[in-house]
Scaffold this motif. Structure first.
Motif, short mmCIF file in Angstrom:
data_model
loop_
_atom_site.label_atom_id
_atom_site.label_comp_id
_atom_site.label_asym_id
_atom_site.label_seq_id
_atom_site.Cartn_x
_atom_site.Cartn_y
_atom_site.Cartn_z
N LEU A 57 -23.94 19.11 2.20
CA LEU A 57 -24.87 18.08 1.76
C LEU A 57 -24.36 16.68 2.08
N GLY A 58 -23.04 16.49 1.92
CA GLY A 58 -22.46 15.18 2.21
C GLY A 58 -22.71 14.75 3.64
N VAL A 59 -22.44 15.66 4.56
CA VAL A 59 -22.64 15.35 5.98
C VAL A 59 -24.12 15.21 6.28
N GLY B 214 -20.53 4.63 7.82
CA GLY B 214 -19.76 4.64 6.58
C GLY B 214 -20.17 5.80 5.67
N THR B 215 -21.48 5.97 5.52
CA THR B 215 -21.98 7.08 4.71
C THR B 215 -21.51 8.41 5.29
N LEU B 216 -21.57 8.47 6.62
CA LEU B 216 -21.17 9.70 7.29
C LEU B 216 -19.69 9.99 7.06
N ILE B 217 -18.89 8.93 7.10
CA ILE B 217 -17.45 9.12 6.89
C ILE B 217 -17.19 9.70 5.50
N ALA B 218 -17.97 9.20 4.51
CA ALA B 218 -17.81 9.75 3.16
C ALA B 218 -18.06 11.25 3.18
N GLY B 219 -19.10 11.67 3.91
CA GLY B 219 -19.39 13.09 4.02
C GLY B 219 -18.27 13.85 4.71
N VAL B 220 -17.75 13.24 5.77
CA VAL B 220 -16.70 13.91 6.55
C VAL B 220 -15.42 14.05 5.72
N VAL C 259 -15.77 17.04 3.71
CA VAL C 259 -15.48 18.27 4.45
C VAL C 259 -13.98 18.47 4.55
N SER C 260 -13.27 17.40 4.87
CA SER C 260 -11.82 17.49 5.03
C SER C 260 -11.18 17.94 3.72
N ASN C 261 -11.64 17.34 2.64
CA ASN C 261 -11.14 17.69 1.31
C ASN C 261 -11.31 19.17 1.00
N LEU D 280 -12.03 15.74 13.42
CA LEU D 280 -11.10 14.92 12.64
C LEU D 280 -10.96 15.47 11.22
N ALA D 281 -12.11 15.90 10.66
CA ALA D 281 -12.10 16.42 9.29
C ALA D 281 -11.22 17.66 9.19
#
Lengths: 224, 417
Positions: B26-28, B292-298, B301-303, B396-397
């Motif tokens: 959902l984040g991405v 920026g929003t996308l990075i939050a989502g990524v 994913v990484s988390n 990257l994630a």
């Protein structure tokens, strides 16, 4: 097959250094069926990890099938593990979301064997341990003894030079333990080198040679 | 990378944690959706603004005269220079890069048709003004160069003029009829109007146009022009020509070179560039916010992948013990990460495009006409760019979790208890 010369190993923390292996010399010939016995803390698990190329040693030399196992990169270590060694663990260590046959064929996947051949070989070894009809079951649907036999089939599928078993009967009842030991015996009779780590006297007795280890040194390197 | 076993493992791992996977995705999804949605809305804004420019020539400057503010060559300040046809001819000959010059002189007019007398402005023009202003000719034609050359008595009338003089439903009949303008008889050859009717373009509906030469001959305007539009050739910038035109006119009309008044001008290209720059700035801003929003989502994913790796430490240990190399472990974690990002991102992209497209379709369907919003769209390049960003960000994630997985020590991982 296995040649250890003056192996030393210590676990170091920031302040202390715990010497676990204090100069191990050991020769195991091809086709031997041996057990390593010792109480907990004697260093037998560390020794097995070194034999299985899962762990490194500080000094000495370890030759496996004529090759020196020292200062290996992770990739080389993975390669030798896959080529030379079959592992059997106390807690089986099967992957729970894979069926029996998928578990058995996994080492061949890492050897990049073709899918169909992988399946054939896995089925062959499942048959050998008497679990052909259980091939499609998940580990959670199998009993402890059955799981351990799947694990043995997995260790055999790559046709390794040495089979290493770490307390293979530790989680099993007496009857199943003897069945599993019988299986190891059968594998040994086919000419495979089998090395079992245990602290149980009656399990060790099944093997042809008992190597006792205490406080990081071998006590009686003798033929039984 | 793309064999069955890899996918089997990815699906098994994702299926075990459906909720977690869904929340991560959902984040991405949201990130890429917002990016696409905002860029689409931005393009709607931009399209609306540029629609008002219409067919209006953009590489154009307008020049007029006004009262001087400095005394020069014996002239007192406050004098208004009179631009004339000779200026136009001189500029055409002496300034490089001029495409055409379209002058206009406007006089108040009394238009008579039979019994009806109405007052409308009469514009005297050459043939090119229609190119500058982007008028729409409803019927007939606009002023021709031959009309100008022969000073014909022809007239083009605004649509509202035609409706008043010939009847609302009968305005098309105006073509070929004759009418009287300021006592001179003209033949109607066309009906015109602005391209888009706006409060500030409505006057075009109520104007009449005759050849400038005819005007000078019949109405006594004596070669005078009120203002003219100058269009530059495509490979010239009108702003480069502006200064030269200005100084030529100043010297021809005895205006002090440093007088800010006397010769006035308005450069449409500059306005156009300014608005264009504004929208490029808005576009850049939207990209930054969207990414920026996308990075939050990524990061999400990484988390999640890090947690996954931690949970799977034992499994990774087993795999290593039976011969998986670090490279193989890294690859499987990366594939999983790229897979989640790509699938959810693609869905977000799709949703964004559908919503933007839907808004466009609905607006056209119920004929919403908003001044500030028109035809929102997502360009193909933006979509491709977003997909590329997804692949890169997915990789990257997965990178940190994958390296963590590769460092798992099988001895520690396999320790019972």
């Amino acid at each position: 097959m296995i040649k250890l010369r003056d192996i030393h190993k210590a676990y170091k923390t920031e302040f202390t250094s715990l010497q676990v292996l204090k100069g191990i010399d050991l020769d195991i010939q091809e086709g031997e069926f041996a057990s390593i016995m010792g109480s907990s803390g004697s260093g037998k698990s560390t020794l097995l990890n070194i034999l299985g190329i899962l762990d490194e040693y500080d000094s000495g030399e370890y030759h496996l099938a004529g090759q020196l196992m020292k200062d290996l990169s992770e990739k080389q270590a993975a390669y030798y593990r896959n080529q030379f060694i079959g592992f059997v663990f106390q807690s089986f260590n099967l992957l729970n979301f894979k069926t029996a046959v998928e578990n058995v064929s996994l080492p061949l996947y890492y050897r990049k064997v073709d899918r169909k051949l992988r399946h054939e070989k896995a089925m062959h070894y499942l048959e050998m341990v008497g679990l052909k009809d259980w091939a499609g079951h998940l580990p959670t649907q199998l009993s402890g003894g059955q799981q351990q036999r799947v694990a043995i089939a997995r260790s055999m599928v790559t046709e390794p030079k040495v089979l290493l078993a770490d307390e293979p009967t530790g989680a099993l009842d007496t009857k199943t333990s003897h069945e599993v030991m019988g299986l190891f015996q059968k594998i040994n009779e086919q000419g495979k080198t089998v090395l079992i780590v245990t602290h149980e006297q009656d399990i060790a007795k099944v093997t042809e040679r008992i190597i006792e280890i205490q406080d990081g040194v071998i006590l009686t390197p003798q033929q039984v | 990378m793309f064999d069955r076993d890899t996918w089997q493992e990815i699906f098994a791992s994702l299926e075990k944690h459906k909720l977690r996977t869904a929340l991560t995705a959902l984040g991405v999804f949201w990130g890429i959706f917002m990016l696409i949605f905002m860029l689409g809305m931005g393009s709607g804004l931009r399209n609306a603004i540029f629609r008002d420019f219409g067919n209006h020539a953009k590489n154009v400057m307008y020049v007029w005269s006004s009262g001087t503010s400095l005394p020069y060559q014996g002239f007192q300040p406050g004098r208004t220079p009179r631009l004339n046809m000779e200026d136009v001819d001189y500029l055409l000959e002496n300034v490089e890069g001029v495409d055409y010059i379209a002058p206009r002189t406007t006089v108040p007019g009394n238009i008579t048709k039979g019994e009806i007398v109405e007052s409308y402005e009469i514009r005297g023009e050459l043939a090119d003004m229609i190119k500058v202003e982007g008028f729409r000719v409803y019927k007939g034609r606009y002023i021709h160069p031959s009309d100008v050359a022969e000073s014909r008595k022809v007239i083009v009338i605004g649509k509202r003029v035609a409706e008043v003089l010939f009847g609302a439903g009968n305005w098309e009949a105006a073509i070929g009829q004759s009418l009287t303008a300021n006592g001179v008889e003209f033949k109607v050859v066309g009906v015109f109007g602005p391209e888009r009717i706006k409060p500030w373009t409505e006057s075009d509906l109520e104007a009449t146009v005759i050849p400038l030469t005819t005007m000078h001959r019949s109405f006594g305007t004596g070669g005078r022009i009120h203002y003219f539009a100058l269009s530059a050739l495509p490979n010239y910038k009108v702003s480069d020509i502006e200064n030269k035109v200005n100084s030529i006119l100043k010297s021809r009309h005895h205006v002090a070179p440093n007088d800010p008044r006397g010769i006035g001008g308005f450069n449409l290209e500059e306005q156009f560039d300014r608005i264009n720059g504004l929208f490029n700035g808005i576009g850049l801003f939207l990209w930054i916010v969207g990414i920026g929003t996308l990075i939050a989502g990524v990061v999400g994913v990484s988390n999640i992948m890090i947690i996954t790796v931690k949970e799977r430490t034992k499994e990774i240990g087993i795999r290593k013990a039976i011969g998986a190399t670090p490279g193989m472990i890294i690859r499987s974690i990366l594939t999983e990460s790229v897979f989640i990002t790509l699938i959810s991102g693609y869905l977000g992209l799709l949703a964004g495009v559908v919503v933007i497209g839907g808004i466009d379709v609905v607006m056209e369907w119920i004929e919403v006409d908003v001044d500030m919003f028109y035809n929102p769209q997502v360009s193909f390049q933006v979509a491709i760019g977003a997909l590329l960003i997804l692949v890169v960000s997915g990789t990257l994630a997965g990178l940190i979790p994958a390296l963590m997985a590769a460092r798992v020590n099988p001895v520690v991982a396999l320790k019972d208890e």
